[in-house]
Design an enzyme around this catalytic site. Structure first.
Site, short mmCIF file in Angstrom:
data_model
loop_
_atom_site.label_atom_id
_atom_site.label_comp_id
_atom_site.label_asym_id
_atom_site.label_seq_id
_atom_site.Cartn_x
_atom_site.Cartn_y
_atom_site.Cartn_z
N ASP A 134 -18.57 9.41 -12.23
CA ASP A 134 -19.16 8.75 -11.06
C ASP A 134 -18.61 7.34 -11.01
O ASP A 134 -18.68 6.59 -11.98
CB ASP A 134 -20.70 8.71 -11.15
CG ASP A 134 -21.31 8.53 -9.76
OD1 ASP A 134 -21.85 9.50 -9.20
OD2 ASP A 134 -21.20 7.39 -9.22
N CYS A 232 -26.29 17.42 0.49
CA CYS A 232 -27.71 17.68 0.79
C CYS A 232 -28.01 17.19 2.21
O CYS A 232 -29.04 16.59 2.46
CB CYS A 232 -28.61 17.01 -0.24
SG CYS A 232 -28.47 15.23 -0.29
C1 LIG Z 1 -25.09 13.30 -4.02
S1 LIG Z 1 -24.78 12.17 -5.28
C2 LIG Z 1 -24.47 13.18 -6.67
C3 LIG Z 1 -25.68 13.83 -7.28
C4 LIG Z 1 -25.34 14.57 -8.55
N1 LIG Z 1 -24.29 15.56 -8.34
C5 LIG Z 1 -26.53 15.28 -9.20
O1 LIG Z 1 -26.70 16.48 -9.02
O2 LIG Z 1 -27.29 14.61 -9.91
C6 LIG Z 1 -23.19 11.59 -4.89
C7 LIG Z 1 -22.56 10.69 -5.93
O3 LIG Z 1 -21.21 10.44 -5.53
C8 LIG Z 1 -20.86 9.17 -6.02
N2 LIG Z 1 -19.67 8.68 -5.29
C9 LIG Z 1 -19.58 7.75 -4.35
N3 LIG Z 1 -18.31 7.58 -3.96
C10 LIG Z 1 -17.55 8.43 -4.67
C11 LIG Z 1 -16.15 8.70 -4.76
N4 LIG Z 1 -15.29 8.08 -3.98
N5 LIG Z 1 -15.73 9.63 -5.64
C12 LIG Z 1 -16.61 10.28 -6.43
N6 LIG Z 1 -17.96 10.05 -6.39
C13 LIG Z 1 -18.42 9.15 -5.53
C14 LIG Z 1 -22.10 8.33 -5.83
O4 LIG Z 1 -22.11 7.20 -6.69
C15 LIG Z 1 -23.22 9.33 -6.12
O5 LIG Z 1 -23.71 9.18 -7.42
#
Ligand SMILES: C[S@@+](CC[C@H](N)C(=O)[O-])C[C@H]1O[C@@H](n2cnc3c(N)ncnc32)[C@H](O)[C@@H]1O
Length: 464
Positions: A134, A232
């Site tokens: 992340d 989501c």
């Molecule tokens: C929907 S949340 C993930 C939830 C996680 N998969 C869980 O089940 O606990 C999306 C995540 O993507 C991260 N994020 C933001 N920009 C990103 C990028 N460019 N590449 C990868 N991850 C990113 C955010 O920091 C965030 O924690």
């Protein structure tokens, strides 16, 4: 709950006559769920331990519903043994859809706080490699904490951009999960504040962001490998249209399955997940330990310094009455290395992580301090049950005994343990509840010094 008028119009266009049922779902209580951590316990055994788990989630083999009006599972001591993770039921779909098999190399690209990473880890078991990432530094720290608390030993925790990962992990992964940042329309019931911030411009912003993340997947996914893209949120721009755009840009990829969970059709807040396969010609899978020129990890195969070996042997004699005893608990397919005083078990499949922000490159067993080995909390939580049963220095507690239960709660609050007439041998002791490890304590005559880490402690009144 007040929903933005433009959101309502969009949902009307998208759902047609079903919109009334969709809107009705906002008047109902949100759904709560938890998932058994099968690295530690089967769902059936968890059900015996927690009788309030009556109903299973149909799309997740290890998921359960519970009634959050009646119970707070995050307050129970078993929660701290990492036996279950509290997870909204719809959020259990994407990792399930990816169908990870033991031994695979798996990437969770947008992983924090780690709910889906833990699910992938449970499916991998102790074999294979899980890279969790992340880019957000604070969120990555929470991710690391969860990986350690839930006893995942074969994970590498990174905080990087997809672009920088793609350079290191070219053609590397069998499976990738992209649980992308999104406008969170499925979170409105849980976090009404999110509804206030919703706008069409936000949806467009996220769609662009998601496309930029997905762009790096073809480079990292090996031929024949599979990726699950999930969000989501409900907007087509962030879901179906995103998938179509990806398939258009990368003709070697084929859509295998696309699923939506709607809050008016299932018991859950809603989710989208699409599974896509890389059909490009099968290249040879890179062998572990090898790079193009031979060995990836040649220099690192030196193992431990004599000082570290001696310190580990002394510790192991104390806890398991065998100088080499600690080695019995290490999974196959890895090696133990020492880096700046840290003793780690690392997977042999790991390429050099040069230049990447690495929070953890494997299972942290402990540190060497003034010539002594200090076991880490992650070491305790990653140990298999046999390691507890065979420890000679341990405190076994039973949840069926009221006194034991209160000792467990005191331990989880960080308090020192004393029991009438009991004298504790010097050195490290494993503390367990019903056979499941909670952590370390240090014997000091008629009391046990608490070694449960401050950041993991149970705070009274903590609600979930
Ligand atoms: C929907 S949340 C993930 C939830 C996680 N998969 C869980 O089940 O606990 C999306 C995540 O993507 C991260 N994020 C933001 N920009 C990103 C990028 N460019 N590449 C990868 N991850 C990113 C955010 O920091 C965030 O924690």
């Amino acid at each position: 709950m007040r929903l933005p008028p433009a959101f309502l119009t969009k949902m009307e266009q998208q759902l047609g006559s079903n919109v009334a049922r969709f809107l009705q779902s906002y008047t109902e209580p949100r759904t709560a769920g938890l998932r058994a951590n099968t690295l530690k316990i089967s769902p059936e055994a968890l059900q015996e331990l927690l009788p309030f788990l009556q109903e299973r989630v149909s799309w997740c083999r290890d998921g359960f519903y519970y009634n959050e009006e009646e119970v707070r599972p995050a307050k129970l001591p078993h929660y701290y043994a990492g036996l279950y993770y509290i997870q909204e039921p719809s959020a259990m779909l994407p990792a399930e859809l990816l169908q990870v098999q033991p031994g695979e190399r798996v990437l969770d690209l947008c992983a924090a706080p780690g709910g889906k990473s833990l699910q992938l880890a449970a499916h991998l078991g102790k074999a294979g490699l899980l890279v969790v990432n992340d880019p957000h530094p604070q969120r990555a720290k929470v991710l690391l904490k969860n990986i350690e608390r839930y006893g995942v030993t074969n994970a590498v925790v990174l905080s990087e951009t997809p672009q920088r990962l793609a350079h290191i992990f070219a053609d590397f992964f069998d499976k990738i999960l992209v649980d992308a940042p999104c406008s969170g329309e499925g979170m409105f019931r849980k976090e009404p504040e999110m509804a206030k911030n919703w706008s069409e411009a936000e949806v467009a912003k996220y769609a662009k962001w998601q496309a930029a993340i997905l762009e790096h997947i073809p480079q990292m996914l090996r031929p024949g490998g599979e990726v699950v893209y999930s969000t989501c949120t409900f907007s087509r721009e962030e879901n179906e249209q995103q998938v179509l755009r990806f398939l258009g840009a990368f003709p070697d990829f084929e859509l295998l399955e696309m699923r939506r969970l709607w809050p008016h059709e299932v018991r859950g807040e809603g989710h989208f997940a699409a599974k896509i396969k890389n059909l490009s010609l099968q290249a040879e899978k890179k062998e572990c330990l090898m790079d193009k020129n031979g060995l990836w990890r040649q220099q690192e195969k030196n193992g431990l310094t004599p000082e570290a070996k001696q310190a580990l042997a002394e510790f192991s004699l104390q806890v398991w009455q065998a100088a080499e005893g600690w080695q019995a608990w290490l999974p196959e397919g890895g090696m133990v290395i020492e880096r700046a005083g840290h003793i780690l078990w690392e997977s042999l499949c790991l390429p050099p992580l040069r230049g990447l922000k690495v929070l953890r490159s494997g299972w942290l067993l402990g540190t060497i301090q003034k010539g002594r080995f200090r076991p880490s909390p992650a070491f305790a939580l990653g140990l298999p049950p046999e390691a507890v049963h065979s420890a000679i220095q341990r405190l076994d507690l039973s949840s069926h005994n009221a006194d034991d239960n209160s000792v467990a709660l005191r331990y989880l609050r960080g308090e020192t343990i004393q029991r009438e007439g009991k004298v504790w041998a010097k050195g490290w002791h494993l503390v367990s509840l019903d056979g499941f490890v909670l952590g370390w304590a240090k014997g000091a005559g008629n009391w046990l010094k608490n070694e449960f880490p401050p950041g993991w402690r149970r705070i009274d009144g903590e609600e979930r």
